[in-house]
Design a protein around this motif. Structure first.
Motif, mmCIF file in Angstrom:
data_model
loop_
_atom_site.group_PDB
_atom_site.id
_atom_site.type_symbol
_atom_site.label_atom_id
_atom_site.label_comp_id
_atom_site.label_asym_id
_atom_site.label_seq_id
_atom_site.Cartn_x
_atom_site.Cartn_y
_atom_site.Cartn_z
ATOM 1 N N LYS A 123 0.797 -1.236 0.000
ATOM 2 C CA LYS A 123 0.000 0.000 0.000
ATOM 3 C C LYS A 123 0.824 1.278 0.000
ATOM 4 O O LYS A 123 0.277 2.363 0.074
ATOM 5 C CB LYS A 123 -0.937 0.010 1.217
ATOM 6 N N GLY A 124 2.148 1.175 -0.033
ATOM 7 C CA GLY A 124 2.969 2.376 -0.082
ATOM 8 C C GLY A 124 3.338 2.892 1.297
ATOM 9 O O GLY A 124 3.224 2.171 2.279
ATOM 10 N N PRO A 125 3.804 4.134 1.387
ATOM 11 C CA PRO A 125 3.913 5.109 0.300
ATOM 12 C C PRO A 125 4.873 4.675 -0.812
ATOM 13 O O PRO A 125 5.761 3.861 -0.571
ATOM 14 C CB PRO A 125 4.455 6.371 0.993
ATOM 15 N N ARG A 126 4.668 5.231 -1.982
ATOM 16 C CA ARG A 126 5.509 4.906 -3.131
ATOM 17 C C ARG A 126 6.976 5.183 -2.813
ATOM 18 O O ARG A 126 7.319 6.198 -2.203
ATOM 19 C CB ARG A 126 5.061 5.732 -4.336
ATOM 20 N N SER A 159 -2.452 5.673 -9.617
ATOM 21 C CA SER A 159 -2.569 4.896 -8.384
ATOM 22 C C SER A 159 -1.451 5.307 -7.439
ATOM 23 O O SER A 159 -0.549 6.063 -7.810
ATOM 24 C CB SER A 159 -2.470 3.396 -8.694
ATOM 25 N N TRP A 160 -1.497 4.805 -6.201
ATOM 26 C CA TRP A 160 -0.481 5.214 -5.220
ATOM 27 C C TRP A 160 0.928 4.883 -5.691
ATOM 28 O O TRP A 160 1.883 5.601 -5.386
ATOM 29 C CB TRP A 160 -0.747 4.567 -3.859
#
Length: 204
Positions: A123-126, A159-160
């Protein structure tokens, strides 16, 4: 019916499309010399994962690698797609089934296989690095191979992870850096070094 589409139809069509992209693209590989007998932790950003099975197969044609994939139901389609592309799976991530995934990863490395992980997933963060990759490397003494793939023509999702889908008939550059040893670093130092190295050839 929906489950059948997600687990059977979509992955089959997706892997055909991925293969089409790969085989219609010009390819350039930047790979180090490695010991084929050594087991590695393969690391790549979540947004660049689509073409990485080919990067691995070029490096280790007879190797076996399993990717750590979220236990969330959305991971099912990804699991089936990468299986078509010759990649096994270890279900679990930092947010779901983490302990089970860690045990599975260590078992694969002990059996002289490789594992693949996206340090910023699921889910990230990137372009962030979670603790998991450091824990696995330190517990197994396995070195890390950093993978990147650059496309000169691509679609990018909003997307994220800014997921990249290369366009057919373009150019793909595959990068693998020299094996990274983090055994002498503390967790934060290791995470910072991994992130720094992974950003060298990353897509923006």
């Amino acid at each position: 019916m929906k489950l059948f589409l997600i687990t059977k139809v979509v992955p089959f069509l997706l892997q055909l499309f991925v293969r089409f992209i790969y085989f219609t693209s010009k390819k350039e590989f930047h790979h180090p010399k490695i010991n084929d007998k050594e087991s590695f932790i393969v690391a790549f950003w979540h947004g660049e994962l689509l073409m990485q099975p080919f990067n691995y197969q070029k490096l280790k044609p007879s190797g076996r690698v399993s990717a750590m994939i979220s236990e969330h139901k959305d991971g099912e389609a990804i699991t089936k797609t990468v299986e078509y592309l010759g990649i096994g799976s270890i279900r679990g991530s930092s947010t779901r089934g983490g302990a089970k995934a860690l045990i599975g990863a260590l078992k694969e490395l002990k059996n002289n296989n490789d594992i693949a992980i996206t340090p910023d997933g699921p889910k990230g963060p990137r372009h962030s690095v979670a603790d998991g990759i450091v824990a696995i490397s330190k517990k197994s003494n396995a070195r890390i191979l950093i993978f990147n793939c650059k496309a000169n023509k691509y679609w990018q999702f909003n997307s994220w992870d800014k997921f990249i889908v290369p366009k057919p008939f373009g150019k793909l550059e595959f990068f693998i850096q020299e094996p990274l040893d983090i055994s002498s670093l503390d967790v934060q130092e290791a995470k910072e070094l991994i992130r720094e190295k992974m950003l060298v050839n990353a897509m923006k």
